[in-house]
Design a protein around this motif. Structure first.
Motif, short mmCIF file in Angstrom:
data_model
loop_
_atom_site.label_atom_id
_atom_site.label_comp_id
_atom_site.label_asym_id
_atom_site.label_seq_id
_atom_site.Cartn_x
_atom_site.Cartn_y
_atom_site.Cartn_z
N SER A 294 -27.11 46.16 -21.69
CA SER A 294 -27.72 45.39 -22.33
C SER A 294 -28.87 46.13 -23.30
O SER A 294 -29.19 47.68 -22.39
CB SER A 294 -28.85 44.68 -21.67
OG SER A 294 -29.24 44.09 -22.29
N ASN A 303 -25.97 37.28 -28.12
CA ASN A 303 -25.12 36.17 -27.96
C ASN A 303 -25.00 36.39 -25.98
O ASN A 303 -23.27 36.44 -25.83
CB ASN A 303 -23.63 35.64 -28.05
CG ASN A 303 -22.76 36.98 -28.91
OD1 ASN A 303 -22.72 37.96 -28.13
ND2 ASN A 303 -21.59 36.57 -28.94
N GLU A 304 -25.71 37.16 -25.44
CA GLU A 304 -25.76 38.19 -23.89
C GLU A 304 -25.62 36.85 -23.40
O GLU A 304 -24.30 37.19 -22.17
CB GLU A 304 -26.36 38.68 -23.14
CG GLU A 304 -26.63 40.31 -22.52
CD GLU A 304 -27.59 40.77 -22.71
OE1 GLU A 304 -28.58 40.45 -22.62
OE2 GLU A 304 -27.27 41.99 -23.05
N ARG A 305 -25.64 35.50 -23.00
CA ARG A 305 -25.60 35.03 -22.04
C ARG A 305 -24.01 34.12 -22.25
O ARG A 305 -23.83 34.25 -20.90
CB ARG A 305 -26.91 33.71 -22.39
CG ARG A 305 -26.96 32.35 -21.43
CD ARG A 305 -26.84 32.85 -20.14
NE ARG A 305 -26.66 31.33 -18.99
CZ ARG A 305 -28.07 31.26 -18.33
NH1 ARG A 305 -28.73 31.24 -19.17
NH2 ARG A 305 -27.48 30.09 -17.92
N GLY A 306 -23.40 34.26 -23.49
CA GLY A 306 -22.13 33.16 -23.61
C GLY A 306 -21.32 34.43 -22.97
O GLY A 306 -20.38 33.82 -22.55
N SER A 308 -21.87 36.69 -20.93
CA SER A 308 -21.95 36.31 -19.97
C SER A 308 -20.91 35.07 -19.10
O SER A 308 -20.26 35.01 -18.19
CB SER A 308 -23.94 36.67 -19.08
OG SER A 308 -23.35 36.20 -17.40
N ASP A 309 -21.36 33.90 -19.40
CA ASP A 309 -20.96 33.10 -18.89
C ASP A 309 -18.93 32.50 -18.91
O ASP A 309 -18.40 32.25 -18.66
CB ASP A 309 -21.06 31.14 -19.68
CG ASP A 309 -23.17 31.25 -19.86
OD1 ASP A 309 -23.87 31.61 -18.23
OD2 ASP A 309 -23.51 30.45 -20.35
N VAL A 320 -25.86 42.09 -15.61
CA VAL A 320 -26.17 42.18 -16.81
C VAL A 320 -27.53 43.04 -16.66
O VAL A 320 -28.42 42.80 -16.17
CB VAL A 320 -26.63 41.17 -17.66
CG1 VAL A 320 -27.40 41.45 -19.18
CG2 VAL A 320 -25.91 40.43 -18.15
#
Length: 463
Positions: A294, A303-306, A308-309, A320
């Motif tokens: 990160s 869109n780090e969360r996207g 990861s998902d 992360v």
């Protein structure tokens, strides 16, 4: 009779010539043996040739052969400054060598040289920006009134700077730690580090690495007061081969980046030498681990969360992490070492790939701006030497926030070279410091699936 008497006369000449030739051959052999035994390379075993040459004179052996030998011995002992690459100079002197750190001076026996040598001991010799933060050292003959030794050391010393661009992780490794390994590993710890432009926090941060390379407490040259330290040998400057890399053909004992990584494993107690798990098959209960590097401030994954998902939906165990300057490098090294695949945007944080196990996959996300050359020189080229599988994910215009700042026909998109020609300042301002990223999850999914195929043992993944 004249003819008969004429034949015996040349015989003594042939005998004389034979003796002369034999004598010359023996002399050359002796010289060769002496040179092989006593005249070392800049990184070979040191010898006190000055004392040997004085003994020749004291015994009165001042014939022509010994005068030549004496001259060669003095020549061999002269401090040598060599360019190990376009990036670095290294100077070395052996014998009675005295270091006065607070004045950045190395004194050598006056028999060795009449020349005064100057060096900034940091492996970026043509970079004015870096060298502005590096003190210059002088190597010169001891004056008539020699500075008296206050401390005597029995091991060689290596003088180097931690000024320059240190504090940036990439420069910490490529400018200092890799060259320091290359210059000192063959001493097997029996070497004294004399550090100039010292930063206490830097020495603490990399203390585990420094302890792997030297068995002795570091000397802060700038804070050494009136101390005059005497060594049998001093090396000033560090050998540099290439960015984040080592050329085994040029290194002592054939060291390579694999050896550097092994030293890091010892320094930080890293468990995994290779990406493959114990046994000959992946443990189906263990998911492959993906580490997303990160960033904050610039080149951020929006869109780090996207990301990861999506990776978790493929079966990844996702972590992360942001390796900022306050991070405990040992703790972060262990996290990186646990990863099978690492992905991150081009930047200093990617230097942590040095902690990846052999056979791991490294995906460098290359921002917009025709930056392939930069990505290649800093991380792509070194990856095979670190035994990593490398892949590049190149950002497209609609994955970059530059598309929100400039029209589609702007030179930022249509002619990046016109921006490059304005210099590093403008290039970095636009493409490095003023760009965030939002990779397409569909494209990224394909990249991650491809990365899994590169692992030593493939997992069964969701398709």
């Amino acid at each position: 009779m004249k003819a008969v008497r004429s034949y015996p006369r040349p015989e003594p000449k042939r005998v004389g010539n034979g003796l002369i030739i034999t004598s010359m051959v023996l002399s050359l052999c002796i010289l060769s043996l002496i040179r092989t035994r006593y005249i070392s390379s800049p990184f070979g075993k040191s010898q006190d040739l000055s004392d040997r040459s004085r003994r020749l004179v004291s015994r009165g052996e001042e014939d022509e052969g010994n005068r030549v030998l004496l001259e060669e011995l003095r020549e061999a002992k002269r401090p040598i400054c060599v360019e190990t690459s376009r990036r670095s100079d290294v100077c070395e002197a052996s014998g009675d060598v005295r270091v006065h750190g607070s004045s950045q001076t190395v004194f050598v026996d006056r028999d060795l040289t009449s020349q005064e040598w100057k060096i900034k001991p940091y492996a970026r010799k043509h970079d004015k920006g870096a060298l502005a933060n590096v003190k210059e050292w002088t190597i010169k003959a001891v004056p008539d009134k020699a500075p008296q030794c206050t401390d005597n050391h029995s091991v060689p010393a290596v003088v180097f700077s931690v000024g320059g661009y240190t504090g940036n992780l990439f420069h910490d490794f490529t400018d200092v730690l890799v060259p320091l390994f290359l210059t000192t590993r063959h001493f097997r710890g029996e070497v004294q580090f004399v550090v100039t432009d010292a930063k206490a926090w830097w020495l603490i941060k990399f203390s585990q690495v420094l302890r792997q390379l030297s068995n002795y407490e570091i000397i802060d040259a700038d804070a050494d007061g009136d101390a005059v330290r005497c060594f049998p040998r001093v090396v000033a400057g560090l050998t540099f081969h290439k960015e984040l890399g080592i050329d085994p053909a040029k290194s002592p004992n054939g060291y390579a980046m694999a050896d550097f990584k092994e030293m890091l494993r010892e320094a930080y107690g890293l468990e995994r030498a290779a990406a493959e798990p114990a046994g000959d098959k992946w443990d189906v209960r263990r998911k492959p681990r993906l580490l997303i590097i990160s960033r904050k401030g610039s080149r951020v994954f929006l869109n780090e969360r996207g990301m990861s998902d999506m990776a978790m939906s493929l079966g990844f165990d996702v972590r992360v992490a942001d390796p900022d300057v306050t991070t405990d490098i040992g703790k972060f090294a262990r996290l990186v070492n646990s990863a099978d695949v690492l992905i991150g945007v081009h930047g200093s944080g990617l230097t942590n790939v040095v902690f990846l196990p052999r056979g791991a996959v490294f995906i460098q996300v290359v921002p917009m701006g025709n930056l392939g050359w930069l990505a290649r020189d800093t991380f792509e080229n070194p990856s095979p030497e670190m035994e990593l599988k490398y892949s590049a994910y190149r950002i497209q215009a609609d994955e970059s926030t530059l598309s929100d700042q400039y029209p589609k026909d702007h030179p930022v998109f249509t002619d990046p070279q016109s921006i490059h020609k304005k210099g590093w300042g403008e290039l970095s301002r636009i493409y490095l410091n003023n760009q965030n990223l939002k990779p397409h999850l569909g494209r990224l999914r394909l990249a991650l699936l491809e990365a899994l195929k590169l692992l030593p043992h493939s997992h069964t993944m969701a398709q």
